[in-house]
Scaffold this active site. Sequence first.
Site, short mmCIF file in Angstrom:
data_model
loop_
_atom_site.label_atom_id
_atom_site.label_comp_id
_atom_site.label_asym_id
_atom_site.label_seq_id
_atom_site.Cartn_x
_atom_site.Cartn_y
_atom_site.Cartn_z
N TYR A 100 1.35 -8.46 41.46
CA TYR A 100 1.78 -8.88 40.12
C TYR A 100 3.22 -8.45 39.91
O TYR A 100 3.59 -7.30 40.20
CB TYR A 100 0.89 -8.21 39.04
CG TYR A 100 1.37 -8.51 37.64
CD1 TYR A 100 0.78 -9.51 36.89
CD2 TYR A 100 2.43 -7.81 37.08
CE1 TYR A 100 1.23 -9.82 35.62
CE2 TYR A 100 2.90 -8.10 35.81
CZ TYR A 100 2.30 -9.11 35.08
OH TYR A 100 2.76 -9.41 33.83
N GLU A 187 6.52 -14.15 34.33
CA GLU A 187 5.53 -13.45 35.14
C GLU A 187 5.13 -14.26 36.37
O GLU A 187 5.05 -15.49 36.30
CB GLU A 187 4.36 -13.18 34.20
CG GLU A 187 3.06 -12.87 34.77
CD GLU A 187 1.99 -12.72 33.67
OE1 GLU A 187 2.05 -11.77 32.88
OE2 GLU A 187 1.08 -13.56 33.66
#
Length: 383
Positions: A100, A187
């Site tokens: 991530y 993101e």
Amino acid sequence: MKFLEYQVKERFRAAGIPVPDGRLARNPDEAALAAGALGSVVVKAQVPTGGRGKAGGIKLAGTPLDAKRAAAEILGMTIKGYPVREVWCETSQEILRELYLGLTLDRDARKPVLILSARGGMDIEEVAQTHPETIAKLHPDPWRGPLAFEVRDLIFRAGLGPLQAQLTPLVSKLYALGRTYDALTIEINPLALTRDGGLVAADGKLEIDENAMFRHKDLHGADESDEDPMEAEAKRRKLTYVRLDGAIGVIGNGAGLVMNTLDLVEREGGHAADFLDIGGGAKAEVVHSALELLAGDPRVKGILINIFGGITRGDEVAHGIIDATRDLDLKLPLVVRMTGTREEEGRRLLKEAGIPPEASASAAARKIVELAATGTGRPAAAS
Ligand code: GDP
Ligand code: MN
């Protein structure tokens, strides 16, 4: 403003962040064609929300026929209220590990924060709850951005030291992109470590701060029709509007007064259908436009207008109300409370038009809740 995954990936590609090759498909045949050109693909619902994987909006397809079937299924879905109109078909990746990487705003620290984790993927929220120590954060100085040693430290803290050479430029590029777009969030989840050892953005999210839109007039985000239609219409009318779940349309001048009016409605046992602030100094046309907006909302069973005149003039508002009820042939119960500048004139005009204003805000709230519940409509003129 939110973007769809494929729109984000176009920007990733332009910024030098690796993304898989892909094509957009609006029907199953286009998905089959994409798979024909790309080989094994992953077919992905394009909606401005996360959690598509868990909702079944992401499917692997080895052949064009599989892709066609997957697209047919996904194009029929509604994910978190968003109907799927397009699918993105991209070369499927052999993912060894899901990381991530994101940039968001840390309101407590009053700084942007870079977040990196070796345990990305669909359960990142859960990981953040159960294993917060596996999520590394960096608050770069907003003026100078992240320095090389800080980024290296972030990568090591995330336990991703061995990937440092590949990760370092990605972190910098994502940060730069996020700042360029005034992103509230940007993101990559998952940032996929593939079998050949490369890092690829398998997903992309970008939300731009609405307050910064004046700096990005050239941008077009996720299809506007995906937005709440009432909110989109209010935006076109330049009204400050927030949709709520009740049945009473509330209009006021000034955010504080509108909030207060919502509370009064609640206290009387009613629920507001919206927050609608016509602002200071509103002219008759603005009042007209606000009433027209609410009158077009089938959920609204009654309208309460609360005006405290400072720079807003009572007579001006009264003219707006009177014209609107006539032009729109408004049958809904309508209750007005008006005080302040040009109050006498405004109240007189309303009274003459058969809309006698209430003496106080609480009385007005009580009355509209009562009228909306019984659905009796607007009292006849001069009653
Ligand atoms: P989200 O659920 O809306 O965040 O959608 P994502 O694009 O993140 O996809 C959800 C999950 O699907 C990812 O976490 C991956 O596990 C999986 N996925 C996405 N793309 C690929 C791919 O190319 N290959 C494989 N094997 N899995 C993928
Ligand atoms: Mn994702």
